[in-house]
Design an enzyme around this catalytic site. Sequence first.
Site, PDB file in Angstrom:
ATOM      1  N   TYR A   1       4.482   3.941  -7.006  1.00 27.02           N
ATOM      2  CA  TYR A   1       4.298   4.829  -8.150  1.00 27.02           C
ATOM      3  C   TYR A   1       5.539   4.828  -9.039  1.00 27.02           C
ATOM      4  O   TYR A   1       5.443   4.802 -10.268  1.00 27.02           O
ATOM      5  CB  TYR A   1       4.025   6.258  -7.671  1.00 27.02           C
ATOM      6  CG  TYR A   1       2.616   6.509  -7.214  1.00 27.02           C
ATOM      7  CD1 TYR A   1       1.589   6.703  -8.132  1.00 27.02           C
ATOM      8  CD2 TYR A   1       2.292   6.575  -5.861  1.00 27.02           C
ATOM      9  CE1 TYR A   1       0.282   6.954  -7.710  1.00 27.02           C
ATOM     10  CE2 TYR A   1       0.997   6.819  -5.429  1.00 27.02           C
ATOM     11  CZ  TYR A   1      -0.008   7.006  -6.365  1.00 27.02           C
ATOM     12  OH  TYR A   1      -1.288   7.242  -5.953  1.00 27.02           O
TER      13      TYR A   1
ATOM     14  N   LYS B   1      -4.460  14.561   6.274  1.00 26.32           N
ATOM     15  CA  LYS B   1      -4.647  13.164   6.657  1.00 26.32           C
ATOM     16  C   LYS B   1      -3.471  12.637   7.464  1.00 26.32           C
ATOM     17  O   LYS B   1      -3.638  11.852   8.396  1.00 26.32           O
ATOM     18  CB  LYS B   1      -4.847  12.319   5.392  1.00 26.32           C
ATOM     19  CG  LYS B   1      -5.109  10.851   5.643  1.00 26.32           C
ATOM     20  CD  LYS B   1      -5.329  10.132   4.330  1.00 26.32           C
ATOM     21  CE  LYS B   1      -5.576   8.642   4.544  1.00 26.32           C
ATOM     22  NZ  LYS B   1      -5.786   7.926   3.255  1.00 26.32           N
TER      23      LYS B   1
ATOM     24  N   HIS C   1      -8.802  12.422  -6.237  1.00 28.87           N
ATOM     25  CA  HIS C   1      -7.486  11.830  -5.990  1.00 28.87           C
ATOM     26  C   HIS C   1      -6.674  11.682  -7.274  1.00 28.87           C
ATOM     27  O   HIS C   1      -5.447  11.533  -7.223  1.00 28.87           O
ATOM     28  CB  HIS C   1      -7.650  10.456  -5.332  1.00 28.87           C
ATOM     29  CG  HIS C   1      -6.355   9.830  -4.910  1.00 28.87           C
ATOM     30  ND1 HIS C   1      -5.639  10.268  -3.815  1.00 28.87           N
ATOM     31  CD2 HIS C   1      -5.627   8.816  -5.453  1.00 28.87           C
ATOM     32  CE1 HIS C   1      -4.534   9.549  -3.695  1.00 28.87           C
ATOM     33  NE2 HIS C   1      -4.512   8.661  -4.670  1.00 28.87           N
TER      34      HIS C   1
ATOM     35  N   HIS D   1       3.620  12.095   1.628  1.00 30.89           N
ATOM     36  CA  HIS D   1       3.374  10.705   2.011  1.00 30.89           C
ATOM     37  C   HIS D   1       4.290  10.341   3.172  1.00 30.89           C
ATOM     38  O   HIS D   1       5.474  10.654   3.161  1.00 30.89           O
ATOM     39  CB  HIS D   1       3.686   9.757   0.840  1.00 30.89           C
ATOM     40  CG  HIS D   1       2.590   9.654  -0.171  1.00 30.89           C
ATOM     41  ND1 HIS D   1       2.549  10.431  -1.305  1.00 30.89           N
ATOM     42  CD2 HIS D   1       1.492   8.856  -0.215  1.00 30.89           C
ATOM     43  CE1 HIS D   1       1.479  10.114  -2.014  1.00 30.89           C
ATOM     44  NE2 HIS D   1       0.826   9.167  -1.382  1.00 30.89           N
TER      45      HIS D   1
END
Length: 318
Positions: free
Chosen positions: A302, A187, A267, A293
Amino acid sequence: MTALIPAKNTDLERRELAEAAQHYIDQSLSFATRKAYASDFKIFKTWCVANAQTALPAKPESVVLFLASQAQAGVAASTLNRRLAAIKCAHEAQGHATPTAHKGVTAALKGIRRAKGIAPIKKKAATADIVKEMVRHCPPTLTGKRDRALLLLGFAGAFRRAELVALTVADLAFVVDGLRVTIRQSKTDQEGAGQVIAIPHGSLLFCPVTALTNWLAVAGVREGAVFRAVGKGSRVGGAALSDKSVANVVKRYAGAVGLNAADFAAHSLRAGFVTSAAEAGASIFKLAEVSRHRSTDVLAGYVRSANLFKDHAGADLL
Protein backbone atom coordinates in the site's frame (compact mmCIF):
# COMPACT_ATOMS: atom_id res chain seq x y z
CA MET A 1 -3.91 -45.12 47.70
CA THR A 2 -6.31 -46.65 45.20
CA ALA A 3 -6.49 -44.86 41.86
CA LEU A 4 -9.90 -43.76 40.80
CA ILE A 5 -11.11 -45.63 37.72
CA PRO A 6 -13.49 -43.54 35.62
CA ALA A 7 -16.83 -45.17 34.90
CA LYS A 8 -17.55 -46.18 31.33
CA ASN A 9 -19.51 -43.64 29.35
CA THR A 10 -23.03 -44.53 28.31
CA ASP A 11 -24.05 -44.55 24.65
CA LEU A 12 -25.68 -41.15 25.12
CA GLU A 13 -22.57 -39.71 26.75
CA ARG A 14 -20.40 -41.08 23.95
CA ARG A 15 -22.64 -39.45 21.35
CA GLU A 16 -22.48 -36.18 23.26
CA LEU A 17 -18.68 -36.43 23.44
CA ALA A 18 -18.53 -37.16 19.72
CA GLU A 19 -20.67 -34.10 19.00
CA ALA A 20 -18.49 -31.97 21.29
CA ALA A 21 -15.34 -33.28 19.61
CA GLN A 22 -16.75 -32.45 16.17
CA HIS A 23 -17.71 -28.99 17.40
CA TYR A 24 -14.14 -28.31 18.55
CA ILE A 25 -12.78 -29.61 15.26
CA ASP A 26 -15.11 -27.27 13.41
CA GLN A 27 -13.91 -24.36 15.54
CA SER A 28 -10.37 -24.89 14.23
CA LEU A 29 -11.59 -22.95 11.20
CA SER A 30 -13.30 -19.58 11.26
CA PHE A 31 -17.00 -19.36 10.47
CA ALA A 32 -16.23 -17.54 7.22
CA THR A 33 -13.79 -20.27 6.17
CA ARG A 34 -16.24 -23.05 7.01
CA LYS A 35 -18.94 -21.26 5.06
CA ALA A 36 -16.65 -20.79 2.04
CA TYR A 37 -15.46 -24.40 2.14
CA ALA A 38 -19.04 -25.69 2.31
CA SER A 39 -19.97 -23.60 -0.71
CA ASP A 40 -16.88 -24.67 -2.65
CA PHE A 41 -17.38 -28.37 -1.97
CA LYS A 42 -21.03 -28.06 -2.99
CA ILE A 43 -19.86 -26.63 -6.33
CA PHE A 44 -17.47 -29.57 -6.75
CA LYS A 45 -20.16 -32.08 -5.78
CA THR A 46 -22.65 -30.57 -8.24
CA TRP A 47 -20.05 -30.72 -11.01
CA CYS A 48 -19.31 -34.36 -10.17
CA VAL A 49 -23.00 -35.31 -10.36
CA ALA A 50 -23.34 -33.58 -13.74
CA ASN A 51 -20.23 -35.31 -15.08
CA ALA A 52 -20.74 -38.80 -13.68
CA GLN A 53 -17.87 -38.48 -11.21
CA THR A 54 -17.66 -39.41 -7.53
CA ALA A 55 -17.18 -36.45 -5.20
CA LEU A 56 -16.28 -38.30 -2.00
CA PRO A 57 -13.92 -39.99 -2.20
CA ALA A 58 -12.84 -38.35 -5.43
CA LYS A 59 -10.19 -39.55 -7.85
CA PRO A 60 -7.32 -37.20 -8.72
CA GLU A 61 -8.40 -37.43 -12.37
CA SER A 62 -11.81 -36.06 -11.41
CA VAL A 63 -10.25 -33.13 -9.60
CA VAL A 64 -8.04 -32.33 -12.60
CA LEU A 65 -11.08 -32.29 -14.89
CA PHE A 66 -12.93 -30.09 -12.39
CA LEU A 67 -10.04 -27.61 -12.31
CA ALA A 68 -9.94 -27.46 -16.10
CA SER A 69 -13.69 -26.89 -16.25
CA GLN A 70 -13.50 -24.11 -13.67
CA ALA A 71 -10.56 -22.44 -15.39
CA GLN A 72 -12.40 -22.51 -18.72
CA ALA A 73 -15.36 -20.87 -17.00
CA GLY A 74 -13.14 -17.98 -15.91
CA VAL A 75 -12.74 -18.84 -12.22
CA ALA A 76 -9.69 -17.12 -10.72
CA ALA A 77 -6.65 -19.12 -9.66
CA SER A 78 -7.02 -17.87 -6.07
CA THR A 79 -10.56 -19.25 -5.96
CA LEU A 80 -9.37 -22.60 -7.32
CA ASN A 81 -6.82 -22.75 -4.49
CA ARG A 82 -9.63 -22.37 -1.99
CA ARG A 83 -11.79 -24.98 -3.72
CA LEU A 84 -8.94 -27.45 -3.59
CA ALA A 85 -8.59 -26.69 0.13
CA ALA A 86 -12.32 -27.39 0.56
CA ILE A 87 -12.01 -30.72 -1.27
CA LYS A 88 -9.03 -31.65 0.89
CA CYS A 89 -10.85 -30.68 4.09
CA ALA A 90 -13.94 -32.72 3.16
CA HIS A 91 -11.85 -35.82 2.48
CA GLU A 92 -9.80 -35.51 5.66
CA ALA A 93 -12.96 -35.04 7.73
CA GLN A 94 -14.26 -38.38 6.44
CA GLY A 95 -10.95 -40.18 6.84
CA HIS A 96 -10.28 -40.44 3.10
CA ALA A 97 -6.94 -39.91 1.39
CA THR A 98 -6.99 -36.49 -0.21
CA PRO A 99 -6.78 -36.42 -4.01
CA THR A 100 -5.52 -32.85 -4.05
CA ALA A 101 -1.95 -33.89 -3.18
CA HIS A 102 -1.60 -35.93 -6.39
CA LYS A 103 1.09 -34.68 -8.77
CA GLY A 104 -1.43 -34.43 -11.59
CA VAL A 105 -3.59 -32.05 -9.57
CA THR A 106 -0.70 -29.83 -8.49
CA ALA A 107 0.63 -29.76 -12.08
CA ALA A 108 -2.79 -28.76 -13.42
CA LEU A 109 -3.10 -25.95 -10.91
CA LYS A 110 0.40 -24.72 -11.70
CA GLY A 111 -0.45 -24.67 -15.39
CA ILE A 112 -3.65 -22.73 -14.76
CA ARG A 113 -1.80 -20.20 -12.65
CA ARG A 114 0.74 -19.65 -15.42
CA ALA A 115 -1.89 -19.42 -18.13
CA LYS A 116 -4.30 -17.15 -16.26
CA GLY A 117 -1.93 -15.24 -13.98
CA ILE A 118 -2.26 -14.95 -10.24
CA ALA A 119 -2.77 -11.23 -9.77
CA PRO A 120 -5.97 -10.80 -7.72
CA ILE A 121 -8.75 -8.53 -8.96
CA LYS A 122 -8.98 -6.02 -6.12
CA LYS A 123 -11.88 -3.79 -5.24
CA LYS A 124 -11.15 -0.08 -5.36
CA ALA A 125 -10.16 1.71 -2.20
CA ALA A 126 -12.66 4.13 -0.69
CA THR A 127 -10.13 6.80 0.24
CA ALA A 128 -10.85 9.61 2.68
CA ASP A 129 -12.16 11.93 -0.06
CA ILE A 130 -14.48 9.24 -1.40
CA VAL A 131 -15.80 8.35 2.06
CA LYS A 132 -16.54 12.02 2.74
CA GLU A 133 -18.54 12.22 -0.49
CA MET A 134 -20.41 9.05 0.44
CA VAL A 135 -21.27 10.45 3.86
CA ARG A 136 -22.58 13.67 2.30
CA HIS A 137 -25.18 11.52 0.54
CA CYS A 138 -26.43 9.85 3.72
CA PRO A 139 -30.01 11.07 4.31
CA PRO A 140 -31.10 12.44 7.71
CA THR A 141 -33.18 9.31 8.32
CA LEU A 142 -32.57 6.59 10.87
CA THR A 143 -31.07 4.37 8.18
CA GLY A 144 -28.97 7.26 6.95
CA LYS A 145 -27.59 7.87 10.43
CA ARG A 146 -26.67 4.19 10.73
CA ASP A 147 -24.98 4.21 7.34
CA ARG A 148 -23.09 7.38 8.21
CA ALA A 149 -21.75 5.78 11.39
CA LEU A 150 -20.93 2.53 9.59
CA LEU A 151 -19.01 4.23 6.78
CA LEU A 152 -17.03 6.56 9.03
CA LEU A 153 -16.23 3.96 11.69
CA GLY A 154 -15.47 1.28 9.10
CA PHE A 155 -12.98 3.63 7.45
CA ALA A 156 -11.45 5.11 10.61
CA GLY A 157 -10.84 1.69 12.16
CA ALA A 158 -9.84 -0.11 8.94
CA PHE A 159 -12.43 -2.71 9.90
CA ARG A 160 -13.09 -5.95 8.12
CA ARG A 161 -16.80 -6.40 7.48
CA ALA A 162 -17.03 -9.37 9.86
CA GLU A 163 -15.47 -7.24 12.59
CA LEU A 164 -17.97 -4.42 12.03
CA VAL A 165 -21.06 -6.60 12.29
CA ALA A 166 -19.64 -8.40 15.34
CA LEU A 167 -19.29 -5.18 17.35
CA THR A 168 -21.45 -4.83 20.44
CA VAL A 169 -22.03 -1.87 22.72
CA ALA A 170 -19.87 -3.61 25.34
CA ASP A 171 -16.94 -3.36 22.92
CA LEU A 172 -17.08 0.45 22.89
CA ALA A 173 -15.43 2.79 25.38
CA PHE A 174 -15.95 6.51 24.78
CA VAL A 175 -13.02 8.52 26.13
CA VAL A 176 -11.86 12.14 25.97
CA ASP A 177 -9.62 11.51 22.97
CA GLY A 178 -12.24 9.58 21.02
CA LEU A 179 -13.22 5.94 21.14
CA ARG A 180 -11.54 2.71 22.19
CA VAL A 181 -12.88 -0.31 20.35
CA THR A 182 -12.25 -3.88 21.46
CA ILE A 183 -12.23 -6.35 18.58
CA ARG A 184 -13.01 -9.69 20.23
CA GLN A 185 -12.03 -11.87 17.30
CA SER A 186 -10.79 -11.30 13.78
CA LYS A 187 -9.24 -12.95 10.76
CA THR A 188 -5.78 -12.61 12.31
CA ASP A 189 -6.97 -13.41 15.85
CA GLN A 190 -9.01 -16.58 15.50
CA GLU A 191 -8.45 -17.63 19.11
CA GLY A 192 -10.05 -14.47 20.44
CA ALA A 193 -7.17 -12.90 22.35
CA GLY A 194 -8.77 -9.55 21.53
CA GLN A 195 -7.33 -6.33 20.19
CA VAL A 196 -8.04 -2.73 21.11
CA ILE A 197 -7.78 0.09 18.58
CA ALA A 198 -8.21 3.83 18.98
CA ILE A 199 -10.63 5.91 16.91
CA PRO A 200 -9.75 9.61 17.23
CA HIS A 201 -12.23 12.44 16.81
CA GLY A 202 -12.59 13.70 13.26
CA SER A 203 -13.63 17.02 11.79
CA LEU A 204 -17.05 18.46 12.62
CA LEU A 205 -18.85 16.93 9.63
CA PHE A 206 -16.98 13.65 9.47
CA CYS A 207 -16.32 12.60 13.06
CA PRO A 208 -16.78 8.82 13.40
CA VAL A 209 -17.20 9.10 17.17
CA THR A 210 -20.00 11.65 16.88
CA ALA A 211 -21.70 9.71 14.08
CA LEU A 212 -21.64 6.52 16.15
CA THR A 213 -22.91 8.30 19.27
CA ASN A 214 -25.81 9.78 17.29
CA TRP A 215 -26.77 6.43 15.75
CA LEU A 216 -26.80 4.64 19.10
CA ALA A 217 -28.88 7.41 20.65
CA VAL A 218 -31.56 7.75 17.97
CA ALA A 219 -31.77 3.97 17.49
CA GLY A 220 -32.08 3.37 21.22
CA VAL A 221 -29.27 0.80 21.12
CA ARG A 222 -27.89 0.41 24.64
CA GLU A 223 -26.65 -3.16 24.49
CA GLY A 224 -26.06 -5.92 21.99
CA ALA A 225 -25.20 -5.47 18.33
CA VAL A 226 -24.10 -1.98 17.28
CA PHE A 227 -25.15 -2.09 13.64
CA ARG A 228 -28.64 -3.44 12.96
CA ALA A 229 -31.27 -3.50 10.25
CA VAL A 230 -33.87 -0.74 10.16
CA GLY A 231 -37.30 -1.94 9.06
CA LYS A 232 -40.55 -0.26 8.08
CA GLY A 233 -41.70 2.46 10.39
CA SER A 234 -38.07 3.01 11.47
CA ARG A 235 -38.16 -0.11 13.61
CA VAL A 236 -34.65 -1.13 14.66
CA GLY A 237 -34.05 -4.89 14.66
CA GLY A 238 -32.34 -6.78 17.43
CA ALA A 239 -29.88 -8.83 15.38
CA ALA A 240 -26.68 -7.59 13.84
CA LEU A 241 -26.43 -6.73 10.16
CA SER A 242 -25.01 -9.44 7.92
CA ASP A 243 -21.54 -8.90 6.51
CA LYS A 244 -23.13 -8.81 3.04
CA SER A 245 -25.22 -5.83 4.18
CA VAL A 246 -22.03 -3.89 4.88
CA ALA A 247 -20.89 -4.48 1.32
CA ASN A 248 -24.29 -3.37 0.03
CA VAL A 249 -24.10 -0.11 2.01
CA VAL A 250 -20.69 0.69 0.54
CA LYS A 251 -21.87 -0.14 -2.98
CA ARG A 252 -25.04 1.91 -2.61
CA TYR A 253 -23.20 5.08 -1.62
CA ALA A 254 -20.45 4.53 -4.17
CA GLY A 255 -23.18 4.55 -6.81
CA ALA A 256 -24.78 7.61 -5.20
CA VAL A 257 -21.62 9.67 -5.72
CA GLY A 258 -21.32 8.62 -9.36
CA LEU A 259 -18.81 5.78 -9.04
CA ASN A 260 -19.21 2.26 -10.41
CA ALA A 261 -20.74 0.37 -7.51
CA ALA A 262 -19.36 -2.92 -8.82
CA ASP A 263 -15.83 -1.64 -8.19
CA PHE A 264 -16.45 -1.28 -4.46
CA ALA A 265 -17.17 -3.62 -1.55
CA ALA A 266 -16.89 -3.68 2.24
CA HIS A 267 -13.10 -4.13 1.98
CA SER A 268 -12.94 -0.77 0.18
CA LEU A 269 -13.22 1.03 3.53
CA ARG A 270 -10.27 -0.88 4.99
CA ALA A 271 -8.19 -0.45 1.85
CA GLY A 272 -9.17 3.21 1.72
CA PHE A 273 -7.92 3.90 5.23
CA VAL A 274 -4.56 2.24 4.62
CA THR A 275 -4.15 3.99 1.26
CA SER A 276 -5.09 7.43 2.63
CA ALA A 277 -2.91 7.04 5.73
CA ALA A 278 0.05 5.91 3.60
CA GLU A 279 -0.41 8.92 1.30
CA ALA A 280 -0.42 11.14 4.40
CA GLY A 281 2.99 9.72 5.39
CA ALA A 282 2.01 7.27 8.14
CA SER A 283 4.65 4.62 8.86
CA ILE A 284 4.00 0.95 8.32
CA PHE A 285 4.12 0.38 12.08
CA LYS A 286 1.50 3.05 12.83
CA LEU A 287 -0.66 1.68 10.03
CA ALA A 288 -0.42 -1.80 11.55
CA GLU A 289 -1.61 -0.49 14.94
CA VAL A 290 -4.97 0.28 13.34
CA SER A 291 -5.25 -2.22 10.48
CA ARG A 292 -3.86 -5.14 12.50
CA HIS A 293 -2.12 -6.65 9.48
CA ARG A 294 0.26 -9.39 10.52
CA SER A 295 2.31 -9.09 7.37
CA THR A 296 4.19 -5.84 6.87
CA ASP A 297 4.67 -6.93 3.25
CA VAL A 298 0.98 -6.28 2.61
CA LEU A 299 1.17 -2.82 4.14
CA ALA A 300 4.41 -2.10 2.31
CA GLY A 301 2.52 -2.70 -0.93
CA TYR A 302 0.00 0.00 0.00
CA VAL A 303 2.79 2.41 0.93
CA ARG A 304 4.65 1.76 -2.34
CA SER A 305 1.47 2.33 -4.33
CA ALA A 306 0.70 5.56 -2.46
CA ASN A 307 4.23 6.89 -2.95
CA LEU A 308 4.83 5.89 -6.57
CA PHE A 309 5.42 9.48 -7.68
CA LYS A 310 7.13 10.78 -4.54
CA ASP A 311 10.87 11.32 -4.95
CA HIS A 312 10.66 9.58 -8.33
CA ALA A 313 14.08 8.68 -9.79
CA GLY A 314 13.00 10.18 -13.11
CA ALA A 315 11.54 13.40 -11.77
CA ASP A 316 12.66 16.48 -13.74
CA LEU A 317 14.71 14.39 -16.18
CA LEU A 318 12.45 15.33 -19.10
